[in-house]
Motif scaffolding. Structure first.
Motif, PDB file in Angstrom:
ATOM      1  N   ASP A   1       0.810  -1.226   0.000  1.00  0.00           N
ATOM      2  CA  ASP A   1       0.000   0.000   0.000  1.00  0.00           C
ATOM      3  C   ASP A   1       0.843   1.275   0.000  1.00  0.00           C
TER       4      ASP A   1
ATOM      5  N   GLU B   1       2.370   4.411  -1.475  1.00  0.00           N
ATOM      6  CA  GLU B   1       1.839   5.201  -2.593  1.00  0.00           C
ATOM      7  C   GLU B   1       2.496   6.589  -2.623  1.00  0.00           C
TER       8      GLU B   1
ATOM      9  N   SER C   1       4.495   9.897  -4.493  1.00  0.00           N
ATOM     10  CA  SER C   1       4.121  10.716  -5.653  1.00  0.00           C
ATOM     11  C   SER C   1       4.666  10.153  -6.962  1.00  0.00           C
TER      12      SER C   1
ATOM     13  N   LYS D   1       2.599   4.702  -9.310  1.00  0.00           N
ATOM     14  CA  LYS D   1       1.291   4.673  -9.962  1.00  0.00           C
ATOM     15  C   LYS D   1       0.365   3.798  -9.133  1.00  0.00           C
ATOM     16  N   GLY D   2      -0.359   4.439  -8.214  1.00  0.00           N
ATOM     17  CA  GLY D   2      -1.249   3.688  -7.347  1.00  0.00           C
ATOM     18  C   GLY D   2      -0.476   2.979  -6.252  1.00  0.00           C
ATOM     19  N   PRO D   3      -1.175   2.308  -5.336  1.00  0.00           N
ATOM     20  CA  PRO D   3      -0.498   1.635  -4.229  1.00  0.00           C
ATOM     21  C   PRO D   3       0.311   0.433  -4.700  1.00  0.00           C
TER      22      PRO D   3
ATOM     23  N   ARG E   1       1.364  -3.126  -4.269  1.00  0.00           N
ATOM     24  CA  ARG E   1       0.695  -4.252  -3.613  1.00  0.00           C
ATOM     25  C   ARG E   1       1.569  -5.514  -3.639  1.00  0.00           C
TER      26      ARG E   1
ATOM     27  N   ASP F   1       3.736  -0.219 -15.870  1.00  0.00           N
ATOM     28  CA  ASP F   1       3.135  -0.474 -14.552  1.00  0.00           C
ATOM     29  C   ASP F   1       3.249   0.729 -13.625  1.00  0.00           C
ATOM     30  N   GLY F   2       4.018   1.759 -14.047  1.00  0.00           N
ATOM     31  CA  GLY F   2       4.124   2.972 -13.259  1.00  0.00           C
ATOM     32  C   GLY F   2       5.083   2.887 -12.090  1.00  0.00           C
ATOM     33  N   TRP F   3       5.735   1.750 -11.911  1.00  0.00           N
ATOM     34  CA  TRP F   3       6.650   1.551 -10.792  1.00  0.00           C
ATOM     35  C   TRP F   3       8.064   1.189 -11.236  1.00  0.00           C
TER      36      TRP F   3
END
Length: 266
Positions: free
Chosen positions: A59, A61, A63, A66-68, A70, A222-224
């Motif tokens: 969780d 998150e 700035s 991209k989202g939490p 998990r 995936d934004g991460w």
């Protein structure tokens, strides 16, 4: 604000650090050709649950994400270096795997990362990994009471320069203690004699990370997951360190760890 930890609090962080070190040792022994990244993620979940620890990633998150997040561990392969989301990927011979793991035990955090080669290692990959490990040890040695934060950054950057690897300064080390990310930011390159004075009770996660031929990064969809912009191989070494009157204390040292003292850029 820098929160200085008492000797008793550092010892509690050391308890967490031992667990983090043991998990990275366990996963390093399991990572092999044919192993799925999701198997390593599930093993991490099992070990966290058994210990009664709390994942710092689940969780999470910030700035830049991209989202939490998990998952309970960052797993980054080859040109991926930071914040790798575990996914359905089977490790192949020669893959470079970075494992980054942070948890809280009884309210105190420790954070560590290691890079290994799965199966047959290429000499250039071993050299890259050794560079980040030596840079980490140089940064640790510079984290003396009365020194400045820039001394740590300069020590890390000097090793990268000696090996000929570029340094990205968008992401680096950080303070930690009750949470995973506290002040200050610790750049992997800097000028000696600059920055805050390191005082006993300062706790830092030092984490040099390099790509072989670029200092630029790109993000996966995936934004991460962060990768080298040119697809070159990457490495990431990290330890949680406490500044004490007696010298730097590594809280996440693994029992199987080989400590590289002195630079050997061959």
């Amino acid at each position: 604000m820098i929160e200085l930890k008492s000797p008793a609090e550092i010892e509690r962080m050391r308890v967490t650090g031992r667990f983090v070190a043991d998990v990275l040792t366990d996963l390093g022994e399991r990572a092999d050709v044919g192993v799925n990244l999701l198997d390593l993620e599930h093993r991490a979940r099992d070990l966290v649950a058994r210990r009664g620890a709390t994942s710092c990633y689940w969780d999470y998150e910030p700035s830049f994400g991209k989202g939490p997040f998990r998952n309970m561990i960052c797993l980054s392969v080859n040109d991926a270096v930071l914040h790798g989301l575990p996914f359905d990927y089977v490790l192949s011979d020669g893959d470079v795997l970075t494992m980054d793991f942070a948890v809280s035990v009884d309210g105190w955090v420790a954070d560590s990362a290691r890079t290994i080669v799965v199966g047959t290692a290429r000499e250039e990959d071993l050299r890259l990994i050794r560079a980040s490990e030596e840079a980490l040890e140089a940064g640790i040695e510079a984290a003396q009471s009365g020194s400045r934060l820039g001394d740590v950054s300069a020590a890390i950057g000097a090793v990268a320069a000696e090996y000929g690897y570029p340094v990205n300064t968008q992401f680096g080390g950080h303070g930690l203690g009750r949470t995973m990310h506290e002040d200050p930011h610790v750049s992997n390159s800097g000028r000696a004699g600059r920055g805050m004075v390191l005082r006993p009770g300062t706790t830092l996660a030092l984490e040099p990370w390099f790509a072989a031929t670029t200092d630029r990064i790109v993000y996966d969809p995936d934004g991460w997951t962060i990768r080298s912009a040119d697809g070159s191989r990457t490495t990431h070494s990290e330890h949680t360190v406490a500044v004490t009157e007696e010298g730097p204390l590594v809280l996440t040292r693994r029992v199987d760890e080989v400590v590289h003292a002195g630079n050997d850029p061959r």
